[in-house]
Scaffold this active site. Structure first.
Site, mmCIF file in Angstrom:
data_model
loop_
_atom_site.group_PDB
_atom_site.id
_atom_site.type_symbol
_atom_site.label_atom_id
_atom_site.label_comp_id
_atom_site.label_asym_id
_atom_site.label_seq_id
_atom_site.Cartn_x
_atom_site.Cartn_y
_atom_site.Cartn_z
ATOM 1 N N PHE A 109 41.669 40.660 37.828
ATOM 2 C CA PHE A 109 42.474 41.654 37.109
ATOM 3 C C PHE A 109 43.047 42.723 38.030
ATOM 4 O O PHE A 109 43.981 43.431 37.659
ATOM 5 C CB PHE A 109 41.645 42.302 35.997
ATOM 6 C CG PHE A 109 40.848 43.489 36.439
ATOM 7 C CD1 PHE A 109 39.644 43.326 37.078
ATOM 8 C CD2 PHE A 109 41.332 44.765 36.247
ATOM 9 C CE1 PHE A 109 38.922 44.423 37.520
ATOM 10 C CE2 PHE A 109 40.618 45.873 36.677
ATOM 11 C CZ PHE A 109 39.403 45.695 37.318
ATOM 12 N N LYS A 110 42.503 42.840 39.246
ATOM 13 C CA LYS A 110 43.007 43.884 40.142
ATOM 14 C C LYS A 110 44.490 43.683 40.478
ATOM 15 O O LYS A 110 45.170 44.623 40.856
ATOM 16 C CB LYS A 110 42.165 43.957 41.405
ATOM 17 C CG LYS A 110 40.779 44.503 41.100
ATOM 18 C CD LYS A 110 39.982 44.842 42.331
ATOM 19 C CE LYS A 110 38.695 45.555 41.965
ATOM 20 N NZ LYS A 110 37.735 44.688 41.235
ATOM 21 N N ASP A 111 44.977 42.451 40.316
ATOM 22 C CA ASP A 111 46.402 42.199 40.555
ATOM 23 C C ASP A 111 47.302 43.029 39.634
ATOM 24 O O ASP A 111 48.407 43.389 40.019
ATOM 25 C CB ASP A 111 46.728 40.714 40.329
ATOM 26 C CG ASP A 111 46.125 39.814 41.412
ATOM 27 O OD1 ASP A 111 46.014 40.264 42.567
ATOM 28 O OD2 ASP A 111 45.767 38.667 41.092
ATOM 29 N N LEU A 114 47.414 46.278 41.573
ATOM 30 C CA LEU A 114 47.783 46.266 42.991
ATOM 31 C C LEU A 114 49.122 45.605 43.273
ATOM 32 O O LEU A 114 49.776 45.914 44.269
ATOM 33 C CB LEU A 114 46.655 45.656 43.823
ATOM 34 C CG LEU A 114 45.450 46.620 43.906
ATOM 35 C CD1 LEU A 114 44.229 45.933 44.507
ATOM 36 C CD2 LEU A 114 45.787 47.881 44.695
#
Ligand SMILES: *Cc1c(COP(=O)(O)O)cnc(C)c1O
Length: 455
Positions: A109-111, A114
């Protein structure tokens, strides 16, 4: 909109300024000075594409960026997802849903944050005719998501240190097989702590830092939290209007960034019943929400490594609002916590919040149970969210990583080896990295010969 530091001793900044600054000079984190009421507008966002919804939301916050530029930044950020819905909401049973947040380039989920931060940073650098060398140490997910957010971006080079042989082969490939010319993965002969110590030492060299325009891999950037609000509203809008106030979001939590974003959205008109903070055996937040004691412990490596944390850095943002914007109070509590590793709240009440925890044995059992019951394969972080489903009403579990990132554990529990095409593709590519001793002067020299220079 202005953004203020949780510690109250820094100047309020515009969105672009706060994003470029990262951490406030007084050591605090930037938060919006107020939450706009978007409830009327939100009702009209049903049916929008993810990128359009994101744009409509972000324009309230990134209000110093021209709208056509903001729209282009947002569209570029969700272009490299492998599902056209970007964040598909799957129904598991009558009142249980799972929000898949792992369709971005690094399958976690960090995409969501970021990719956006990468495009935004490139835009802001270009606008101010600046360049940047990003430097960080990683033990996994954040490094690969940060690298992918900056792939091929002009004016930015990224140097990421990781402990050679001590991160998963898949994670190493996600960083070292990108083929991008502005990415410099560095395999350090040492531990993650050695890698982090080198990064700290280089940042402490003020002259070098400014000569090479070094910036950190930002885990607390304001832009990340704001971009993450969007998928909560997206999921909320997919539930029939009459059931929305009864929703509980269940969020696998480490640094508290993800769940904080949901709470921000709820302050702007996304009415829900509450949020459940799901931890693994590193349970600082579980203890806080249940006893009012905020105390660090030793980190015990778990099956859900991205939640193996000692301190939840984004908690400070939540604290600021809990204290009604009392910055002196935030400084006092954070100061005491920093010096003694502990703070005991008189009465800790966070309305709408609850917490659960899960150890490794339960994680393995849950992966098998969830597969048996719903036919769904979940990764070990997402598994933690199944600890307590007692909420009456709609529950939405945030699925934070693809099971394909954890093939060994999944295979051990259900005898199926999950695969993802984007990871398979990495297998044929050469690993391009630089092996180095655990020595700051070697890394410094490497930056000097490969870094980008301000003209
Ligand atoms: C980072 C991460 C988490 C924890 O998110 P926070 O915002 O730090 O609470 C959970 N799951 C996965 C897969 C992650 O990469």
């Amino acid at each position: 909109m202005k953004y203020i530091s949780t510690r109250g001793l820094s100047e309020p900044l515009s969105f672009s300024e706060a994003v470029s600054e990262g951490l406030a000079p007084d050591g605090g984190l930037y938060v919006p000075e107020k939450f706009p009421d978007l409830s009327g507008e939100m009702a009209q966002w049903e049916g929008l594409s993810y990128a359009e919804l994101c744009f409509r939301f972000m324009r309230h916050f990134a209000d110093d960026i021209p709208e056509s530029d903001l729209r282009a930044i947002v569209e570029a950020s969700y272009r490299h997802f492998d599902d056209p819905r970007i964040a598909p909401l799957k129904k598991l049973s009558e009142d249980l849903f799972i929000l898949e947040l792992f369709h971005g380039p690094t399958l976690a989920f960090k995409d969501f944050a970021l990719q956006f931060l990468g495009n935004l940073s490139q835009y802001l650098l270009a606008k101010s005719a600046k360049v940047s060398n990003v430097l960080g140490a990683t033990s996994g997910d954040t490094g690969s998501a940060a690298i992918n957010g900056l792939l091929g971006k002009k004016g930015v080079r990224i140097f990421i240190l990781y402990p050679d042989g001590r991160i998963s082969p898949l994670q190493e490939r996600q960083m070292a097989c990108t083929g991008a010319e502005n990415v410099f993965p560095i395999a350090i002969d040492g531990t993650f702590d050695d890698a982090q110590a080198i990064v700290k030492e280089i940042f402490a060299d003020v002259e070098f830092k400014s000569r090479w325009s070094l910036s950190a891999v930002n885990s607390i950037n304001l832009a990340r939290i704001m971009a993450q609000c969007v998928y909560y509203i997206w999921a909320w809008l997919k539930i029939p209007a009459g059931e929305r106030d009864g929703i509980e979001f269940i969020v696998p939590t480490g640094n508290f960034g993800n769940v904080l974003a949901g709470w921000f959205a709820s302050k702007m008109g996304m009415n829900v019943a509450g949020f459940k903070v799901a931890t693994n055996q590193n349970d600082i937040l579980f203890r806080l929400f249940n006893t009012g004691v905020y105390e660090t412990g030793v980190v015990n490596p778990s099956y859900a490594p991205s939640m193996d944390i000692q301190v939840s850095s984004n908690f400070e943002r939540f604290l600021y609002f809990l204290l009604g914007g009392d910055c002196a109070g935030v400084r006092g509590i954070m100061g005491q916590f920093k010096s003694s590793g502990k703070y005991v709240f008189d009465k800790f009440s966070a309305r709408g919040f609850s917490a659960s925890k899960m150890d490794d044995a339960q994680i393995a059992r849950t992966i098998a149970d969830v597969y048996g019951k719903y036919g769904e394969i979940v990764d070990p972080h997402t598994a933690c969210a199944f600890a307590d489903l007692s909420h009456k009403g709609v529950k939405i579990i945030l699925s934070t990583a693809s099971p394909a990132k954890f093939p060994d554990l999944i295979e051990k529990t259900i005898s199926i080896r999950p695969k993802a095409e984007s990871l398979e593709r990495l297998m044929d590519k050469p690993i391009v990295n630089k092996k180095m001793p655990a020595d700051a002067s070697a890394v410094r020299a490497y930056i000097q010969s490969n870094g980008i220079k301000q003209l």
